[in-house]
Design a protein around this motif. Structure first.
Motif, PDB file in Angstrom:
ATOM      1  N   MET A   1       0.845  -1.192   0.000  1.00  0.00           N
ATOM      2  CA  MET A   1       0.000   0.000   0.000  1.00  0.00           C
ATOM      3  C   MET A   1       0.887   1.251   0.000  1.00  0.00           C
ATOM      4  O   MET A   1       1.777   1.392   0.827  1.00  0.00           O
ATOM      5  N   GLN A   2       0.616   2.149  -0.941  1.00  0.00           N
ATOM      6  CA  GLN A   2       1.377   3.393  -1.012  1.00  0.00           C
ATOM      7  C   GLN A   2       0.848   4.393   0.008  1.00  0.00           C
ATOM      8  O   GLN A   2      -0.352   4.461   0.262  1.00  0.00           O
ATOM      9  N   LYS A   3       1.763   5.158   0.564  1.00  0.00           N
ATOM     10  CA  LYS A   3       1.366   6.261   1.430  1.00  0.00           C
ATOM     11  C   LYS A   3       1.219   7.512   0.590  1.00  0.00           C
ATOM     12  O   LYS A   3       1.901   7.681  -0.410  1.00  0.00           O
ATOM     13  N   LYS A   4       0.294   8.381   1.022  1.00  0.00           N
ATOM     14  CA  LYS A   4       0.079   9.626   0.290  1.00  0.00           C
ATOM     15  C   LYS A   4       1.266  10.552   0.508  1.00  0.00           C
ATOM     16  O   LYS A   4       1.726  10.747   1.623  1.00  0.00           O
ATOM     17  N   LEU A   5       1.742  11.125  -0.561  1.00  0.00           N
ATOM     18  CA  LEU A   5       2.888  12.016  -0.553  1.00  0.00           C
ATOM     19  C   LEU A   5       2.410  13.428  -0.869  1.00  0.00           C
ATOM     20  O   LEU A   5       1.625  13.623  -1.806  1.00  0.00           O
ATOM     21  N   THR A   6       2.872  14.394  -0.103  1.00  0.00           N
ATOM     22  CA  THR A   6       2.570  15.794  -0.384  1.00  0.00           C
ATOM     23  C   THR A   6       3.843  16.461  -0.876  1.00  0.00           C
ATOM     24  O   THR A   6       4.880  16.393  -0.214  1.00  0.00           O
ATOM     25  N   ILE A   7       3.766  17.083  -2.040  1.00  0.00           N
ATOM     26  CA  ILE A   7       4.914  17.760  -2.643  1.00  0.00           C
ATOM     27  C   ILE A   7       4.652  19.258  -2.564  1.00  0.00           C
ATOM     28  O   ILE A   7       3.651  19.749  -3.090  1.00  0.00           O
ATOM     29  N   ASN A  28       6.166  11.154 -13.008  1.00  0.00           N
ATOM     30  CA  ASN A  28       6.607  10.221 -11.985  1.00  0.00           C
ATOM     31  C   ASN A  28       5.703   8.994 -11.946  1.00  0.00           C
ATOM     32  O   ASN A  28       4.511   9.072 -12.237  1.00  0.00           O
ATOM     33  N   ASP A  29       6.257   7.864 -11.561  1.00  0.00           N
ATOM     34  CA  ASP A  29       5.476   6.624 -11.465  1.00  0.00           C
ATOM     35  C   ASP A  29       4.640   6.532 -10.187  1.00  0.00           C
ATOM     36  O   ASP A  29       3.680   5.782 -10.130  1.00  0.00           O
ATOM     37  N   TYR A  30       5.025   7.277  -9.180  1.00  0.00           N
ATOM     38  CA  TYR A  30       4.281   7.260  -7.927  1.00  0.00           C
ATOM     39  C   TYR A  30       2.927   7.911  -8.175  1.00  0.00           C
ATOM     40  O   TYR A  30       2.847   8.972  -8.791  1.00  0.00           O
ATOM     41  N   ASP A  55      -4.850  16.245 -14.368  1.00  0.00           N
ATOM     42  CA  ASP A  55      -4.806  14.966 -13.668  1.00  0.00           C
ATOM     43  C   ASP A  55      -4.108  15.051 -12.315  1.00  0.00           C
ATOM     44  O   ASP A  55      -4.192  14.119 -11.519  1.00  0.00           O
ATOM     45  N   LEU A  56      -3.419  16.132 -12.063  1.00  0.00           N
ATOM     46  CA  LEU A  56      -2.747  16.315 -10.766  1.00  0.00           C
ATOM     47  C   LEU A  56      -3.689  17.008  -9.792  1.00  0.00           C
ATOM     48  O   LEU A  56      -4.474  17.873 -10.182  1.00  0.00           O
ATOM     49  N   TYR A  57      -3.591  16.629  -8.537  1.00  0.00           N
ATOM     50  CA  TYR A  57      -4.342  17.342  -7.503  1.00  0.00           C
ATOM     51  C   TYR A  57      -3.436  18.457  -7.002  1.00  0.00           C
ATOM     52  O   TYR A  57      -2.445  18.207  -6.320  1.00  0.00           O
TER      53      TYR A  57
END
Length: 66
Positions: A1-7, A28-30, A55-57
């Motif tokens: 399970m991936q964790k949500k990443l904030t950039i 990016n693949d993430y 497509d990006l949030y």
């Protein structure tokens, strides 16, 4: 399970760099992330650039001054 990443991306009157930065993030693949754009008092309107990456949030925070 991936964790949500904030950039976090900070920008001040550099639409060319912002576009390059968002292109890099988009390629990016993430998959589980959000982008917080901190508009550091820019006089440039970034809405056209942001709208290209539908497509990006992306959350834009506009600061009054740098």
């Amino acid at each position: 399970m991936q964790k949500k990443l904030t950039i976090y991306v900070l920008s001040y009157n550099r639409p060319d760099y912002l576009n390059t930065c968002l292109e890099s993030i988009y390629s990016n693949d993430y998959e589980l992330f959000e982008v917080v754009l901190i508009n550091n008092g820019s006089t440039v309107d970034y809405s056209d650039i942001i709208n290209k990456f539908i497509d990006l949030y992306i959350v834009e925070l506009k600061l009054d001054k740098n």
